[in-house]
Scaffold this active site. Structure first.
Site, PDB file in Angstrom:
ATOM      1  CG  HIS A 156      29.314  27.317  64.574  1.00 50.69           C
ATOM      2  ND1 HIS A 156      29.324  25.949  64.507  1.00 50.69           N
ATOM      3  CD2 HIS A 156      30.127  27.748  63.569  1.00 50.69           C
ATOM      4  CE1 HIS A 156      30.098  25.561  63.495  1.00 50.69           C
ATOM      5  NE2 HIS A 156      30.603  26.642  62.920  1.00 50.69           N
ATOM      6  CE  LYS A 160      26.541  27.087  61.514  1.00 47.00           C
ATOM      7  NZ  LYS A 160      26.489  27.704  60.172  1.00 47.00           N
TER       8      LYS A 160
HETATM    9  N1  LIG Z   1      32.076  27.838  54.031  1.00 49.07           N
HETATM   10  C1  LIG Z   1      32.654  28.515  55.044  1.00 49.07           C
HETATM   11  O1  LIG Z   1      33.880  28.465  55.253  1.00 49.07           O
HETATM   12  C2  LIG Z   1      31.805  29.344  55.937  1.00 49.07           C
HETATM   13  C3  LIG Z   1      30.469  29.419  55.719  1.00 49.07           C
HETATM   14  N2  LIG Z   1      29.699  30.258  56.467  1.00 49.07           N
HETATM   15  C4  LIG Z   1      28.316  30.358  56.067  1.00 49.07           C
HETATM   16  O2  LIG Z   1      28.152  31.581  55.361  1.00 49.07           O
HETATM   17  C5  LIG Z   1      26.842  32.088  55.568  1.00 49.07           C
HETATM   18  C6  LIG Z   1      26.935  33.525  56.063  1.00 49.07           C
HETATM   19  O3  LIG Z   1      27.500  33.550  57.350  1.00 49.07           O
HETATM   20  P1  LIG Z   1      27.646  34.945  58.145  1.00 49.07           P
HETATM   21  O4  LIG Z   1      28.442  35.904  57.355  1.00 49.07           O
HETATM   22  O5  LIG Z   1      28.089  34.581  59.511  1.00 49.07           O
HETATM   23  O6  LIG Z   1      26.127  35.408  58.197  1.00 49.07           O
HETATM   24  P2  LIG Z   1      25.536  36.891  58.209  1.00 49.07           P
HETATM   25  O7  LIG Z   1      24.104  36.747  58.580  1.00 49.07           O
HETATM   26  O8  LIG Z   1      26.398  37.787  59.032  1.00 49.07           O
HETATM   27  O9  LIG Z   1      25.664  37.350  56.691  1.00 49.07           O
HETATM   28  C7  LIG Z   1      24.804  36.974  55.665  1.00 49.07           C
HETATM   29  C8  LIG Z   1      24.605  38.187  54.794  1.00 49.07           C
HETATM   30  O10 LIG Z   1      23.826  37.825  53.667  1.00 49.07           O
HETATM   31  C9  LIG Z   1      23.008  38.927  53.386  1.00 49.07           C
HETATM   32  N3  LIG Z   1      21.865  38.635  52.534  1.00 49.07           N
HETATM   33  C10 LIG Z   1      20.620  38.214  52.910  1.00 49.07           C
HETATM   34  N4  LIG Z   1      19.821  38.160  51.830  1.00 49.07           N
HETATM   35  C11 LIG Z   1      20.558  38.566  50.766  1.00 49.07           C
HETATM   36  C12 LIG Z   1      20.278  38.750  49.386  1.00 49.07           C
HETATM   37  N5  LIG Z   1      19.055  38.506  48.885  1.00 49.07           N
HETATM   38  N6  LIG Z   1      21.270  39.180  48.575  1.00 49.07           N
HETATM   39  C13 LIG Z   1      22.507  39.447  49.070  1.00 49.07           C
HETATM   40  N7  LIG Z   1      22.823  39.321  50.385  1.00 49.07           N
HETATM   41  C14 LIG Z   1      21.863  38.871  51.217  1.00 49.07           C
HETATM   42  C15 LIG Z   1      22.565  39.420  54.772  1.00 49.07           C
HETATM   43  O11 LIG Z   1      22.033  40.739  54.717  1.00 49.07           O
HETATM   44  C16 LIG Z   1      23.852  39.310  55.541  1.00 49.07           C
HETATM   45  O12 LIG Z   1      24.591  40.514  55.496  1.00 49.07           O
HETATM   46  C17 LIG Z   1      26.174  31.115  56.536  1.00 49.07           C
HETATM   47  O13 LIG Z   1      25.435  30.188  55.778  1.00 49.07           O
HETATM   48  C18 LIG Z   1      27.337  30.414  57.209  1.00 49.07           C
HETATM   49  O14 LIG Z   1      27.017  29.143  57.695  1.00 49.07           O
HETATM   50  C19 LIG Z   1      30.214  31.028  57.458  1.00 49.07           C
HETATM   51  C20 LIG Z   1      31.539  30.968  57.741  1.00 49.07           C
HETATM   52  C21 LIG Z   1      32.444  30.100  57.023  1.00 49.07           C
HETATM   53  O1  LIG Z   2      28.059  30.113  60.434  1.00 46.54           O
HETATM   54  C1  LIG Z   2      29.285  30.053  60.678  1.00 46.54           C
HETATM   55  O2  LIG Z   2      29.864  30.879  61.395  1.00 46.54           O
HETATM   56  C2  LIG Z   2      30.054  28.960  60.074  1.00 46.54           C
HETATM   57  N1  LIG Z   2      29.433  28.177  59.232  1.00 46.54           N
HETATM   58  C3  LIG Z   2      30.011  27.135  58.475  1.00 46.54           C
HETATM   59  C4  LIG Z   2      29.290  25.828  58.719  1.00 46.54           C
HETATM   60  O3  LIG Z   2      28.054  25.829  58.887  1.00 46.54           O
HETATM   61  O4  LIG Z   2      29.937  24.782  58.713  1.00 46.54           O
HETATM   62  C5  LIG Z   2      31.499  27.061  58.583  1.00 46.54           C
HETATM   63  C6  LIG Z   2      32.095  27.544  59.856  1.00 46.54           C
HETATM   64  O5  LIG Z   2      32.066  26.518  60.793  1.00 46.54           O
HETATM   65  C7  LIG Z   2      31.485  28.824  60.370  1.00 46.54           C
END
Ligand SMILES: NC(=O)C1=CN([C@@H]2O[C@H](COP(=O)(O)OP(=O)(O)OC[C@H]3O[C@@H](n4cnc5c(N)ncnc54)[C@H](O)[C@@H]3O)[C@@H](O)[C@H]2O)C=CC1
Ligand SMILES: O=C(O)C1=N[C@H](C(=O)O)C[C@H](O)C1
Length: 264
Positions: A156, A160
């Protein structure tokens, strides 16, 4: 009528892609774009932030809205806040955030007794298909007399915060159940000795802007199988989350995964 959608974590890497993909989808109307109370872009247009053109919708802290469904890509503590908000409002929820504690996972399970929740560490259709393939491979190889070693490598981006990824942990859970491997090892160094048959090895690589890649290695004597799935951008997750939002809308309270959404 388009589905009224709220995006939680709307200015994040994933939130922005959900806003952009939903804005381009006539099946959705984004009615709320939520962020942290101290986010520097609060009050700015959520579409402009996402590079999707002005939507006439300000980025705001969590407030009541007429959203019919919420998509959450944020951080664990914030996810729990939106879970509680959705329970209070009776709003269906898609949770894509990873890195929860056991206690936080319990809270999500409790919420799902009241509202429908899709909770999955990867919204990607390809990743969820490879989960099925992993289950099949694990079951088929389980009793191979010469033994099968399973290692999971995830790659990643440098930003992350949780490791191993939620997806890698889910792959590990699938392998553990299919192959009866109860132990885990995170990386190796020094002189750990010979590998034990009952362990699953995890390796978390963090480089550059990689949007996510997982490799499940089944290592045998004389041959190797590798299942690999790699994102080339984040829209596989954003589009998967939108599919989940449409699917969960009229479901009864309960905890659902992406396999159910995708019919796998
Ligand atoms: N299930 C899936 O398919 C995927 C899951 N993820 C997960 O999603 C999460 C976010 O990933 P990214 O967008 O890359 O991270 P990021 O750090 O770019 O975005 C997270 C956002 O949440 C916001 N945030 C923090 N505290 C908050 C609050 N109290 N209220 C509302 N918003 C708040 C932050 O300001 C930030 O903009 C991670 O846990 C990641 O592992 C990421 C990609 C795919
Ligand atoms: O943080 C990410 O970017 C992602 N997080 C998810 C995970 O923790 O599995 C899904 C994806 O791989 C991207």
């Amino acid at each position: 009528m388009p589905i009224k959608l709220a995006v939680h974590g709307a200015a994040g890497r994933m939130g922005q892609r959900v806003v952009a993909c939903a804005a381009a989808d006539q099946g959705f109307q984004i009615v709320a774009a939520h962020e942290s109370v101290d986010h520097p872009q609060l009050g700015q247009d959520a579409g402009t932030i996402a590079g999707a053109g002005e939507l006439g919708l300000q980025l705001s802290a969590v407030t009541d809205s007429d959203a019919e469904v919420v998509i959450d890509f944020s951080v664990p503590n914030a996810s729990i806040t939106i879970v509680e908000h959705c329970v209070k409002q009776g709003t269906p929820l898609v949770i894509a955030t990873t890195g929860f504690s056991d206690q936080q996972i319990n809270t999500i399970h409790q919420a799902a007794e009241t509202i429908p929740v899709v909770f999955a560490p990867s919204m990607s259709p390809a990743v969820n298909l490879v989960m099925k393939l992993t289950e099949i491979a694990g079951g088929a190889l389980k009793d191979l007399p010469t033994g099968v070693d399973v290692e999971i490598i995830e790659r990643h981006h440098r930003f992350k915060e949780d490791a191993p990824s939620g997806t890698a942990l889910k792959f590990g859970e699938i392998v553990a159940n299919a192959m009866d491997k109860p132990d885990v090892t995170h990386g190796r160094e020094g002189r750990p000795g010979q590998r034990s048959a009952g362990e699953i090895g995890y390796h978390a690589v963090r480089t550059g802007d990689n949007p996510g890649e997982h490799t499940i290695i089944f290592g045998m004597l004389g041959e190797t199988i590798e299942l690999n799935v790699a994102a080339s951008n984040r829209d596989c997750y954003a589009q998967g989350a939108l599919m989940a939002a449409k699917w969960v809308l009229n479901k009864p309270a309960g905890l659902y995964g992406m396999a159910e959404v995708l019919g796998f």
